[in-house]
Scaffold this motif. Structure first.
Motif, PDB file in Angstrom:
ATOM      1  N   LEU A 199     -18.101   3.318 -18.535  1.00  0.00           N
ATOM      2  CA  LEU A 199     -18.205   3.256 -17.097  1.00  0.00           C
ATOM      3  C   LEU A 199     -19.423   2.819 -16.131  1.00  0.00           C
ATOM      4  O   LEU A 199     -18.961   2.602 -15.171  1.00  0.00           O
ATOM      5  CB  LEU A 199     -17.404   4.676 -16.400  1.00  0.00           C
ATOM      6  CG  LEU A 199     -16.047   5.345 -17.106  1.00  0.00           C
ATOM      7  CD1 LEU A 199     -15.742   6.501 -16.285  1.00  0.00           C
ATOM      8  CD2 LEU A 199     -15.032   4.463 -16.714  1.00  0.00           C
ATOM      9  N   GLY A 200     -20.323   2.769 -16.806  1.00  0.00           N
ATOM     10  CA  GLY A 200     -21.836   2.605 -16.180  1.00  0.00           C
ATOM     11  C   GLY A 200     -22.139   3.370 -15.141  1.00  0.00           C
ATOM     12  O   GLY A 200     -21.655   4.529 -14.871  1.00  0.00           O
ATOM     13  N   VAL A 226     -15.087  10.199 -15.499  1.00  0.00           N
ATOM     14  CA  VAL A 226     -15.587  10.640 -16.792  1.00  0.00           C
ATOM     15  C   VAL A 226     -14.510  11.461 -17.498  1.00  0.00           C
ATOM     16  O   VAL A 226     -14.489  11.328 -18.512  1.00  0.00           O
ATOM     17  CB  VAL A 226     -17.163  11.209 -16.795  1.00  0.00           C
ATOM     18  CG1 VAL A 226     -17.347  11.873 -17.890  1.00  0.00           C
ATOM     19  CG2 VAL A 226     -18.156  10.052 -16.204  1.00  0.00           C
ATOM     20  N   ALA A 227     -14.330  12.610 -16.532  1.00  0.00           N
ATOM     21  CA  ALA A 227     -13.451  13.623 -17.150  1.00  0.00           C
ATOM     22  C   ALA A 227     -12.204  12.883 -17.485  1.00  0.00           C
ATOM     23  O   ALA A 227     -11.601  13.458 -18.472  1.00  0.00           O
ATOM     24  CB  ALA A 227     -13.076  14.599 -15.985  1.00  0.00           C
ATOM     25  N   GLU A 228     -11.690  11.771 -16.828  1.00  0.00           N
ATOM     26  CA  GLU A 228     -10.358  11.039 -17.157  1.00  0.00           C
ATOM     27  C   GLU A 228     -10.668  10.485 -18.682  1.00  0.00           C
ATOM     28  O   GLU A 228      -9.658  10.510 -19.361  1.00  0.00           O
ATOM     29  CB  GLU A 228     -10.132  10.247 -16.160  1.00  0.00           C
ATOM     30  CG  GLU A 228      -9.029   9.198 -16.171  1.00  0.00           C
ATOM     31  CD  GLU A 228      -7.475   9.670 -16.350  1.00  0.00           C
ATOM     32  OE1 GLU A 228      -7.403  10.973 -15.915  1.00  0.00           O
ATOM     33  OE2 GLU A 228      -6.628   9.123 -16.780  1.00  0.00           O
ATOM     34  N   ILE A 229     -11.426   9.920 -18.642  1.00  0.00           N
ATOM     35  CA  ILE A 229     -11.874   9.066 -20.189  1.00  0.00           C
ATOM     36  C   ILE A 229     -11.942   9.902 -21.106  1.00  0.00           C
ATOM     37  O   ILE A 229     -11.228   9.926 -22.385  1.00  0.00           O
ATOM     38  CB  ILE A 229     -13.090   8.238 -19.982  1.00  0.00           C
ATOM     39  CG1 ILE A 229     -13.066   7.010 -19.000  1.00  0.00           C
ATOM     40  CG2 ILE A 229     -13.509   7.973 -21.339  1.00  0.00           C
ATOM     41  CD1 ILE A 229     -12.026   6.102 -19.337  1.00  0.00           C
ATOM     42  N   ASN A 230     -12.608  11.103 -20.839  1.00  0.00           N
ATOM     43  CA  ASN A 230     -12.451  12.327 -21.971  1.00  0.00           C
ATOM     44  C   ASN A 230     -11.332  13.022 -22.252  1.00  0.00           C
ATOM     45  O   ASN A 230     -10.986  13.098 -23.432  1.00  0.00           O
ATOM     46  CB  ASN A 230     -13.593  13.213 -21.395  1.00  0.00           C
ATOM     47  CG  ASN A 230     -14.915  12.945 -21.588  1.00  0.00           C
ATOM     48  OD1 ASN A 230     -15.353  12.050 -22.281  1.00  0.00           O
ATOM     49  ND2 ASN A 230     -16.072  13.511 -20.716  1.00  0.00           N
ATOM     50  N   ARG A 231     -10.456  12.921 -21.233  1.00  0.00           N
ATOM     51  CA  ARG A 231      -9.084  13.499 -21.269  1.00  0.00           C
ATOM     52  C   ARG A 231      -8.466  12.674 -22.125  1.00  0.00           C
ATOM     53  O   ARG A 231      -7.776  12.895 -23.332  1.00  0.00           O
ATOM     54  CB  ARG A 231      -8.494  13.805 -19.936  1.00  0.00           C
ATOM     55  CG  ARG A 231      -7.189  14.786 -20.198  1.00  0.00           C
ATOM     56  CD  ARG A 231      -6.502  14.711 -18.772  1.00  0.00           C
ATOM     57  NE  ARG A 231      -6.131  13.337 -18.390  1.00  0.00           N
ATOM     58  CZ  ARG A 231      -5.019  12.538 -18.953  1.00  0.00           C
ATOM     59  NH1 ARG A 231      -4.428  13.024 -19.938  1.00  0.00           N
ATOM     60  NH2 ARG A 231      -4.786  11.310 -18.624  1.00  0.00           N
TER      61      ARG A 231
END
Lengths: 554, 334
Positions: free
Chosen positions: B39-40, B48-53
């Protein structure tokens, strides 16, 4: 120069010695400097990319390498004035904003076709906007449609989108409506993420089928092999990890230029990119390390600077001890000699920053409060705050290692320089460095950091894209709660026009200068390097560089 | 012999299972996650939380491991976070490049190493022997990365004799069927393309082949020395067997046993050397991709690629043992 021609001569001789067949193909472009006739020009331009594009569908990309290729294939309604970040007509010849600031009427260019032969018209425009607003599931995640999500603040099914709709009133006129004013709308449209793609191709190659499973999102067939736009170059091939190729689109509406084929060759390592240029396997590359500038220039390569559209800053995390005291923040600011920093470790042409945005951005304040370099005043302020030799201010200084960013080409050197400046006024520094990913995690994911280096390159000409991003809300990075500033930024974002934005952001910049969340240090110049045969390159502050503007001489 | 091979393959299962555990937890212990790399610098904590989820990185480690292993058993290695393409596809796409490079490196290592080692042994104690030994010592100690860098700087950048990066000149329009560029060039009759691919292989193959070459020189030399002093060679000599036959059938063949083992082991190790060599020469194989995956914390790629390489290494070892027993019948009895 002498050195280069000797090396070239050697290369040519060896080429003949080793194999008359193959190397002549490579050395012919490098060896025949005397012939300037256009027919002898090698019209293939090879650019050294630092990585693969993440997606060939610009709606699903937000990284520089994807956009670099997108800009050759696609065009949006709005482009930029060459060499600036200011919006200019592209596929839309003109536009008008309604009185209430909520809708925009665009007059479209006529006679434009997509690479698949289909016509560009009002319906195609609406198809693209509606498509992005209707993204669902994985397609909405920040790693996919980042810009739509961030700028339109949501999607049709989240109920938060400020996009109200699009109507094609004729083939050459569309009206796009918003639910609330957004002064940055027009400049934002210059981003490749809002480029107009061929509806036929999007449907044929299932562009919206991103997914697979939620745990393992995958790009669509369209995004990996069939990008179709209206730009001067059409997509040829993409071999991930190696190269992507585009070539001229014969029916392009505009000027086609000299370059007939562009190869984006992936070379991940910075040193390897420089050496690829030196050995002649590429024609140019981006983000030259400051340490290489002199050597490349001496060897006869062409260096091209972009007007800086970025800011490097030293942030004060107010959640760390001592930094919540305005006197301490002011003392640290006065302890820093920006000119010394620039002349010692930043590339030539870098300007000192007075605020958290470059002067080309709307709302930059020429009369903002500044704090001149004054180590004595800094010491006095520290003493007032209760810190002296027997009880020195102890702070943690975080910086990243093994990374080079346009706004921060050499973090280790910048850190060392600032460290000595701060220690000169009696501040006791504890240094801590991390690898890039870990560093960002630490600065933005928690409050365990003190003062730190970071920055930002703007995407388009809009102040919210700078100060709004930094100070729009309470974050871990800065660790402060300043409701007055937050609401000022929220209000400014909702303004209708540029005329209204200017005074609002000038005031905000002054407010920030008084509050001192950190020190805006500099606007470093990003440099590109090219082979001597590249005589013209359309450098752009927002990297809107389309290769039909390149001029080659060999 | 088939039973031996079967047993060896069965033994692979617990070994690989153990490896998946080590690998999974090592990769997750790396500081920083893939979300930030993806995400940069302006990633919001929500993004970040969304990607990790999305990738399941927010679930307990054990659960993640079991999920991963379960999918693995069904042949699903997941998708690269950076490119969004299946890990298997990414591996398959790049593997031919690494194979081509490794083969070229081994051709150099074996083609030069065995004759040089044999030659040194024949001149045992003379200055030529000493210099071969000294040279091989240098070859073993010099770091691959450094050697690659020097070779490239001198022969590609300064002298311009050979290409500095990639597998083929970007301006050459070559057709690719097998993704083995040299082979493709020969198959399609595009000989200039094949030759260009060979030129692109020379420097990285030398860099990658130097360590195995040096080791092969030493092993060959030592082994030949040992065999030529063996009793049966002396007996053969006393019986009047010709020097030619003696060298070919007795000395070299018997001396080759440890050399074959070495070649096998070194072939397996080449892949790890390829990570560095491919990065320096921007050679688009699995090595350079793996290096980037470490940098971007592309967990699925790291896990998948290292596992592939481990399986490959195990198979090469198996092959070595089999060929060993072909050369030396005594091994079969044991």
């Amino acid at each position: 120069m002498l050195f280069t021609s000797r090396r070239r001569a050697l290369a040519a001789v060896t080429a003949v010695a080793i194999s008359g067949l193959v190397l002549t193909a490579c050395s012919s472009q490098r060896g025949q400097e005397e012939s300037e006739a256009p027919s002898d020009v090698d019209t293939t331009f090879v650019f050294g990319a630092s990585g693969d594009p993440s997606s060939l569908d610009p709606a699903f990309a937000s990284d520089g390498e994807s956009f670099r290729i997108s800009r050759q294939i696609f065009e949006g309604l709005v482009g930029v004035e060459p060499g600036t970040a200011d919006p200019a007509p592209l596929l839309a010849e003109s536009w008008e904003q309604s009185e209430d600031g909520l809708s925009y009427t665009f007059q479209l260019k006529e006679g434009v076709t997509f690479h698949d032969g289909s016509a560009f018209n009002g319906d195609a425009v609406c198809f693209n906007f509606d498509r992005q607003n209707n993204f669902t599931g994985v397609a909405q995640s920040a790693s996919m449609s980042y810009y739509w999500g961030a700028l339109m603040r949501g999607y049709a099914d989240t109920g938060t989108s400020i996009y109200a709709g699009c109507e094609a009133t004729s083939d050459t006129e569309v009206v796009i409506s918003l639910t609330q004013p957004f002064a940055g709308f027009i400049p934002a449209l210059s981003l490749p993420a809002f480029a107009i793609q061929s509806p036929t191709a999007l449907e044929e190659y299932n562009a919206d089928e991103v997914g697979g499973t939620e745990e393992a999102p995958t790009q669509s067939e369209y995004a990996t092999g069939h990008p179709t736009g209206t730009g001067p170059f059409k997509f040829d091939s993409w071999e991930p990890g190696a190269e992507a190729t585009v070539s001229v689109y014969d029916d392009y509406w505009g000027e086609q230029g000299q370059v007939e084929k562009v190869i984006f060759k992936v070379i991940g390592d910075t040193t390897a990119r420089r050496q690829a240029l030196e050995s002649g396997s590429i024609d140019g590359f981006d983000l030259v390390a400051p340490a290489d500038l002199g050597a490349l220039e001496d060897a006869g390569f062409n260096l091209v600077n972009r007007a800086p559209f970025n800011v490097l800053y030293l942030a004060f995390n107010q959640a760390a001890e001592g930094l919540d005291d305005i006197k301490v923040r002011q003392a640290l600011t006065q302890a820093i000699d920006k000119d010394a920093l620039i002349s010692q470790v930043l590339p030539e042409g870098t300007v000192a920053a007075t605020q958290f945005m470059p002067d080309s951005v709307i709302g930059w304040n020429p009369d903002v409060t500044t704090y001149d370099y004054d180590p004595e005043a800094a010491k006095a302020l520290l003493a007032e705050a209760g810190y002296d030799e027997s009880n020195p201010l102890e702070i943690l200084f975080n910086y990243p290692v093994n990374i080079s960013r346009p706004y921060m080409p050499n973090p280790e050197q910048i850190f060392a320089n600032l460290q000595s400046q701060l220690e000169a006024v009696g501040v006791k520094i504890t240094a801590e460095s991390n690898e890039w990913g870990e560093y960002l995690d630490r600065m933005q994911g928690g409050s365990d950091h003190g003062i730190h280096l970071l920055g930002w390159t703007g995407d388009y000409n809009d102040p919210d894209n700078f100060v709004g991003v930094f100070f729009g809300a309470e974050t871990n990075e800065w660790g402060f709660d300043n409701p007055e500033l937050f609401s000022a930024l929220t209000e400014a974002r909702g303004l209708k026009t540029e005329e209204e934005q200017v005074p609002a952001y000038e005031a905000i910049n002054e407010q920030i200068a008084q509050f001192i969340p950190g020190v805006p240090l500099a606007h470093p110049v990003p440099t590109l390097a090219f082979d001597a045969r590249v005589t013209e390159y359309p450098a752009s502050p927002v990297q809107d560089e389309v290769y039909n503007m390149i001029v080659l001489s060999e | 012999m088939l039973r031996t091979i079967g047993r060896r393959i069965l033994l692979l299962i617990p070994t690989l299972l153990g490896l998946t555990i080590l690998l999974f937890f090592w990769v997750r212990a790396l500081p920083g996650g893939p979300a930030v790399a993806l995400l940069g610098e302006r990633a919001t904590p929500e993004a970040v939380a969304e990607i990790n989820r999305l990738y399941g990185f927010d679930r307990p480690l054990i659960e993640q491991y079991v999920t991963w292993l379960g999918r693995l058993l069904q042949g699903d290695f997941g998708s690269s976070i950076q490119t969004g393409r299946p890990v298997i596809e990414e591996f398959a796409r790049r593997f031919p490049a690494t194979i081509e490079l490794s083969v070229a490196a081994m051709i150099i290592a074996v083609g030069v190493g065995i004759p040089l080692g044999y030659w040194a042994a024949r001149r045992h104690g003379k200055w030529s022997d000493h210099s071969a030994v000294a040279l091989s010592l240098v070859g073993i100690t010099i770091p691959v990365f450094f050697l690659a860098f020097i070779l490239k700087y001198v022969f590609a950048v300064q002298l311009g004799w050979l290409p500095s990066d990639g597998r083929q000149d970007a301006r050459i329009d070559a057709t690719h069927y097998t993704n083995f560029y040299v082979l493709d060039g020969l198959l399609t009759g595009e000989f200039d393309a094949a030759w260009d691919a060979v030129l692109h292989l020379i420097l990285p193959a030398i860099a990658l082949g130097t360590i195995p070459l040096a080791i092969i020189v030493r092993i060959t030399r030592a082994s030949v020395l040992e065999v030529q002093n063996a009793d049966y060679v002396r007996t053969g000599m006393a019986k009047g067997i010709s020097r030619q036959t003696l060298r070919g059938r007795f000395i070299l063949r018997n001396a080759m046993l440890p050399v074959v083992t070495t070649i096998g082991l070194q072939t397996g190790l080449l892949i790890s050397g390829a990570v560095l060599t491919e990065t320096v020469f921007a050679f688009p194989g699995i090595g350079s991709f793996l290096a980037r995956a470490i940098f971007t914390r592309d967990f699925p790629v790291l896990q998948g690629f290292i596992l592939f390489i481990a399986v490959l290494y195990a198979l090469i070892n198996l092959l070595v043992d089999v060929s060993y027993s072909v050369i030396d019948p005594r091994v079969r009895v044991q």
